[in-house]
Design a protein around this motif. Structure first.
Motif, short mmCIF file in Angstrom:
data_model
loop_
_atom_site.label_atom_id
_atom_site.label_comp_id
_atom_site.label_asym_id
_atom_site.label_seq_id
_atom_site.Cartn_x
_atom_site.Cartn_y
_atom_site.Cartn_z
N ILE A 16 -48.25 -40.07 4.27
CA ILE A 16 -49.46 -40.53 3.59
C ILE A 16 -50.68 -39.79 4.12
O ILE A 16 -51.57 -39.41 3.35
N CYS A 17 -50.76 -39.57 5.42
CA CYS A 17 -51.91 -38.83 5.97
C CYS A 17 -51.98 -37.42 5.41
O CYS A 17 -53.05 -36.93 5.03
N ASN A 18 -50.83 -36.75 5.34
CA ASN A 18 -50.81 -35.40 4.78
C ASN A 18 -51.14 -35.42 3.29
O ASN A 18 -51.85 -34.54 2.78
N ALA A 19 -50.63 -36.43 2.59
CA ALA A 19 -50.92 -36.52 1.15
C ALA A 19 -52.40 -36.77 0.90
O ALA A 19 -53.00 -36.20 -0.02
N ASP A 24 -57.63 -34.95 -0.91
CA ASP A 24 -59.04 -34.64 -0.62
C ASP A 24 -59.36 -33.19 -0.93
O ASP A 24 -60.43 -32.88 -1.48
N ARG A 25 -58.44 -32.27 -0.60
CA ARG A 25 -58.66 -30.86 -0.90
C ARG A 25 -58.74 -30.63 -2.40
O ARG A 25 -59.58 -29.85 -2.89
N ARG A 26 -57.86 -31.27 -3.15
CA ARG A 26 -57.86 -31.12 -4.61
C ARG A 26 -59.15 -31.68 -5.21
O ARG A 26 -59.75 -31.06 -6.10
N LEU A 270 -49.99 -37.16 -8.74
CA LEU A 270 -48.62 -37.24 -8.23
C LEU A 270 -48.61 -37.67 -6.77
O LEU A 270 -47.80 -38.52 -6.36
N LEU A 271 -49.52 -37.13 -5.98
CA LEU A 271 -49.60 -37.51 -4.57
C LEU A 271 -50.03 -38.96 -4.40
O LEU A 271 -49.56 -39.65 -3.48
N VAL A 272 -50.92 -39.44 -5.27
CA VAL A 272 -51.31 -40.85 -5.22
C VAL A 272 -50.11 -41.74 -5.50
O VAL A 272 -49.89 -42.76 -4.81
N VAL A 273 -49.28 -41.37 -6.48
CA VAL A 273 -48.08 -42.15 -6.80
C VAL A 273 -47.12 -42.15 -5.62
O VAL A 273 -46.52 -43.19 -5.28
N VAL A 274 -46.98 -40.99 -4.96
CA VAL A 274 -46.10 -40.91 -3.78
C VAL A 274 -46.60 -41.84 -2.68
O VAL A 274 -45.81 -42.56 -2.03
N CYS A 275 -47.90 -41.84 -2.44
CA CYS A 275 -48.47 -42.72 -1.41
C CYS A 275 -48.21 -44.19 -1.73
O CYS A 275 -47.81 -44.97 -0.84
N ILE A 276 -48.42 -44.57 -2.98
CA ILE A 276 -48.20 -45.97 -3.37
C ILE A 276 -46.73 -46.34 -3.21
O ILE A 276 -46.39 -47.42 -2.71
N ALA A 277 -45.84 -45.43 -3.62
CA ALA A 277 -44.40 -45.71 -3.51
C ALA A 277 -43.99 -45.87 -2.05
O ALA A 277 -43.22 -46.78 -1.69
#
Length: 302
Positions: A16-19, A24-26, A270-277
Motif C-alpha cells: 500500500i505504501c508503494n502504491a 501520488d506520482r501519477r 487500478l492502484l486504488v483498487v489494489v489498495c482497497i482489496a
C-alpha cells in the motif's frame, strides 16, 4: 496463525505504501499546468493548400485565419506548429556559444503567428511581446543564403533558469538554429511540452516564425460555453473554403488533456483498487483470526 497475520499486515502495508507513492506520482504528473487557458481553447488540424508553391500555402493559411477570426464568438486565433498534449513534439539543441560542440540543453520550439500569445493566454513574467517587425516566414528563414536568423525568442521560466541561473534572461543570447544568435525578449511562467517523449526536457521557446507547412494547427480561443459551437462552425468554414480538405483533428483542449492522461488515470484507479482489496483482505484475516480465538476459548471465557 498470529505470525501469519503479522506477515500479512506487514506485506499489505509495504504494498500500500508503494502504491500510494505511485498514485501520488501519477496525480502530480496529471496536475502539471500547460500554461495555456485550456478551458477556452480548441484546435483544428487541417491540411492547408494543395499547391506546392510556398507562397500559395502561406496565403492560404492567412486566408484561413481571417475566416476563422470573423466567426462569432472567436476572441483570438493563431496558427502554431505544435500544441500541449498534441503528442507530436520537436526539440532543438541550445548552445550558449557559437563554437560550442555539445548542446547546453534541449528545448522544444513553438512556431506561431502574431496572435499566439493572446490565443494561448500566456502570461509574461519578464520582458515584452514580439514586435510586429520581428515576425518572419519560414520560407525566408530557411532559404539558402537568405541571411535571416531567428530574430527573437520568448522562453519559459524553466529554460531561463537552466540557461542563465540567477540572472535576468531578458536581453541574453543563445544559439539554436544556425550560427546567428537568438535574443531573449521575454519569459513566460509556464509553457508545457507537447508530450513527455523528450525525457527530462522541460524547456520550451516561442519563435516569431510563420510556418506554412501542411498540417499546421489552428488554435482558437473563445468563451468556454461556446467552444463546441465555435468548433463546428470553424470546421464548416474551412470546409467551405476548400471542400477537398478534411480535418485531421478537431478537438477541445480539455478533451486533448483528458485523452493525454487517460493511461495515467487508469493506472491510478487500478492502484486504488489494489489498495482497497488489500485492506479488505487484511481486515478479513484479522477478524477471522480473532473469531477463531474467541470460539476456541468460549468455555474459558464463560
Amino acid at each position: 496463525a498470529a505470525a501469519l497475520i503479522v506477515i500479512e499486515i506487514a506485506l499489505a502495508c509495504a504494498i500500500i505504501c508503494n502504491a500510494i507513492y505511485l498514485i501520488d506520482r501519477r496525480i502530480a504528473h496529471m496536475s502539471r499546468p500547460s500554461g495555456t487557458i485550456e478551458t477556452e481553447l480548441l484546435r483544428i488540424q487541417m491540411p492547408s493548400i494543395d499547391e506546392s508553391a510556398d507562397v500559395d500555402r502561406k496565403a492560404g493559411i492567412q486566408r484561413d485565419l481571417a475566416a476563422l477570426r470573423a466567426l462569432p464568438g472567436v476572441r483570438h486565433v493563431a496558427a502554431v506548429t505544435q500544441i500541449p498534449y498534441g503528442n507530436s513534439s520537436s526539440t532543438s539543441g541550445v548552445r550558449l556559444n557559437p563554437d560550442q560542440r555539445n548542446n547546453t540543453m534541449l528545448a522544444s520550439p513553438y512556431l506561431g503567428t502574431e496572435d499566439l500569445l493572446d490565443t494561448f493566454g500566456l502570461q509574461l513574467v519578464a520582458g515584452r511581446r514580439f514586435n510586429p517587425d520581428e515576425f518572419v516566414d519560414m520560407g525566408a528563414l530557411s532559404r539558402e543564403g537568405g541571411g535571416i536568423g531567428v530574430p527573437a525568442a520568448i522562453i519559459n521560466r524553466a529554460m531561463a533558469e537552466r540557461l542563465f541561473p540567477g540572472e535576468d534572461a531578458v536581453g541574453k543570447q543563445f544559439y539554436s538554429w544556425g550560427d546567428a544568435p537568438i535574443r531573449v525578449v521575454g519569459v513566460v511562467e509556464t509553457l508545457a511540452l507537447p508530450n513527455d517523449s523528450s525525457g527530462n526536457v522541460d524547456a520550451t521557446m516561442l519563435f516569431p516564425i510563420r510556418d506554412d507547412s501542411n498540417g499546421i494547427n489552428y488554435v482558437i480561443r473563445t468563451d468556454p460555453a461556446q467552444r463546441r459551437q465555435v468548433l463546428d462552425a470553424a470546421v464548416a468554414t474551412l470546409k467551405q473554403i476548400d471542400p477537398n480538405r478534411v480535418a485531421v483533428n478537431a478537438d477541445l483542449m480539455t478533451d486533448l488533456r483528458e485523452a493525454y492522461y487517460r493511461e495515467d488515470r487508469a493506472m491510478a484507479m487500478l492502484l486504488v483498487v489494489v489498495c482497497i482489496a488489500l485492506l479488505v483482505v487484511t481486515a478479513l484475516g484479522i477478524v477471522g483470526l480473532a473469531s477463531f480465538w474467541v470460539q476456541q476459548r468460549n468455555k474459558q471465557i464463560g
